[in-house]
Design an enzyme around this catalytic site. Sequence first.
Site, mmCIF file in Angstrom:
data_model
loop_
_atom_site.group_PDB
_atom_site.id
_atom_site.type_symbol
_atom_site.label_atom_id
_atom_site.label_comp_id
_atom_site.label_asym_id
_atom_site.label_seq_id
_atom_site.Cartn_x
_atom_site.Cartn_y
_atom_site.Cartn_z
ATOM 1 C CB SER A 153 21.003 47.861 55.929
ATOM 2 O OG SER A 153 20.351 46.696 56.395
ATOM 3 C CE1 TYR A 166 15.902 49.780 54.475
ATOM 4 C CE2 TYR A 166 16.933 47.638 54.772
ATOM 5 C CZ TYR A 166 16.781 48.954 55.161
ATOM 6 O OH TYR A 166 17.514 49.444 56.215
HETATM 7 P P1 NAD Z 1 13.688 56.073 61.101
HETATM 8 O O1 NAD Z 1 12.437 55.775 60.369
HETATM 9 O O2 NAD Z 1 13.628 56.358 62.553
HETATM 10 O O3 NAD Z 1 14.467 57.274 60.421
HETATM 11 C C1 NAD Z 1 14.518 57.456 59.026
HETATM 12 C C2 NAD Z 1 14.647 58.927 58.761
HETATM 13 O O4 NAD Z 1 14.742 59.168 57.347
HETATM 14 C C3 NAD Z 1 13.428 59.714 59.263
HETATM 15 O O5 NAD Z 1 13.856 60.923 59.865
HETATM 16 C C4 NAD Z 1 12.670 59.990 57.976
HETATM 17 O O6 NAD Z 1 11.853 61.126 58.044
HETATM 18 C C5 NAD Z 1 13.845 60.212 57.042
HETATM 19 N N1 NAD Z 1 13.456 60.215 55.637
HETATM 20 C C6 NAD Z 1 12.672 59.324 54.975
HETATM 21 N N2 NAD Z 1 12.523 59.717 53.699
HETATM 22 C C7 NAD Z 1 13.219 60.880 53.560
HETATM 23 C C8 NAD Z 1 13.456 61.748 52.476
HETATM 24 N N3 NAD Z 1 12.904 61.533 51.273
HETATM 25 N N4 NAD Z 1 14.226 62.847 52.693
HETATM 26 C C9 NAD Z 1 14.767 63.093 53.905
HETATM 27 N N5 NAD Z 1 14.579 62.296 54.964
HETATM 28 C C10 NAD Z 1 13.812 61.202 54.782
HETATM 29 O O7 NAD Z 1 14.629 54.819 60.835
HETATM 30 P P2 NAD Z 1 16.150 54.538 61.245
HETATM 31 O O8 NAD Z 1 16.191 53.166 61.716
HETATM 32 O O9 NAD Z 1 16.693 55.606 62.108
HETATM 33 O O10 NAD Z 1 16.830 54.558 59.810
HETATM 34 C C11 NAD Z 1 17.946 55.387 59.498
HETATM 35 C C12 NAD Z 1 18.809 54.660 58.479
HETATM 36 O O11 NAD Z 1 19.356 53.488 59.079
HETATM 37 C C13 NAD Z 1 18.070 54.201 57.231
HETATM 38 O O12 NAD Z 1 18.898 54.402 56.089
HETATM 39 C C14 NAD Z 1 17.868 52.721 57.481
HETATM 40 O O13 NAD Z 1 17.759 51.985 56.279
HETATM 41 C C15 NAD Z 1 19.142 52.397 58.227
HETATM 42 N N6 NAD Z 1 19.069 51.161 58.999
HETATM 43 C C16 NAD Z 1 18.283 51.044 60.102
HETATM 44 C C17 NAD Z 1 18.261 49.841 60.792
HETATM 45 C C18 NAD Z 1 17.439 49.623 62.032
HETATM 46 O O14 NAD Z 1 17.430 48.503 62.550
HETATM 47 N N7 NAD Z 1 16.767 50.614 62.557
HETATM 48 C C19 NAD Z 1 19.034 48.763 60.352
HETATM 49 C C20 NAD Z 1 19.815 48.907 59.216
HETATM 50 C C21 NAD Z 1 19.831 50.116 58.550
#
Ligand code: NAD
Length: 268
Positions: A153, A166
């Site tokens: 991130s 986080y």
């Molecule tokens: P999201 O909530 O849509 O997806 C997160 C996924 O992780 C979901 O499928 C959830 O079920 C899964 N998950 C959570 N706990 C889990 C566990 N214990 N075991 C297995 N799966 C688990 O969110 P996203 O935005 O798609 O996030 C994906 C990644 O991207 C994360 O690591 C997040 O920190 C990172 N990220 C997202 C953003 C953003 O703006 N969306 C920005 C920076 C980083």
Amino acid sequence: MPADLLKGQKAVVTGANSGIGMATAVALGRAGADVVVNYVAGADDAGEVVERIRGFGVRAYAHEADVSDEDQVVEMVARAVRELGTVDIMVANAGLQRDSPLTGMTLAQWQKVIDVNLTGQFLCAREAAKEFMRRGVVPEVSRAAGKIICMSSVHQIIPWAGHVNYASSKGGVGMLMQTLAQELAPHRIRVNAVAPGAIRTPINTSAWNTPQAEAELLKLIPYGRVGDPDDIADAVVAVASDLLDYVVGTTLYVDGGMTLFPGFATGG
Ligand code: NAD
């Protein structure tokens, strides 16, 4: 992306039934890889992702596992080896937020985020690396013995008040990635991170789902648009492919310039 960029490769994507993980799993399948669609809850969504990936003529299946549970991660990778023959690409994407100001943050909120976002990446990387080392390089498949891609991130480097769990987890992911890259490069294993900025997914809905929220968010993004999951998925495919074979231990920020400290464009 060329349709056969990852032909014959086997990928595991954690948290692949939502947001960035879902887009990444689909993009890897479109690029020719067989894909394990990991989920912890939401079997129906995972099943739909599997069907979309199979539509590209590659293999895919859904696998339920909590990435913070050692036994479940061990079994997830072992099953991938049993069913697909090996693993070439591990995308450690699963992540969550449990936001709170410091003084109200419970130990449970702290621990949950560290367990999933940081320990989960350690476990997935460890199990993938064992398989990469066992198999070694297969030149017809890839120049590398394996690729580990840590979903980080911008908060790997940008402090984030009210989200200390986080931000700490993602700062940790940065050092996890670099240390593993240093340790595993002699085995021809490439470890890198992809660090998204603000991407429209369920994890951050309140940051973009009203015009006011989106306007505030856009002040932080010099490029002037909120990102889409496909922006990240395409970056992961590129990093996983031999096009970027000499990229080792790097964080690729995919953030529309969020890490350019836009406040300094007019201030400072
Ligand atoms: P999201 O909530 O849509 O997806 C997160 C996924 O992780 C979901 O499928 C959830 O079920 C899964 N998950 C959570 N706990 C889990 C566990 N214990 N075991 C297995 N799966 C688990 O969110 P996203 O935005 O798609 O996030 C994906 C990644 O991207 C994360 O690591 C997040 O920190 C990172 N990220 C997202 C953003 C953003 O703006 N969306 C920005 C920076 C980083």
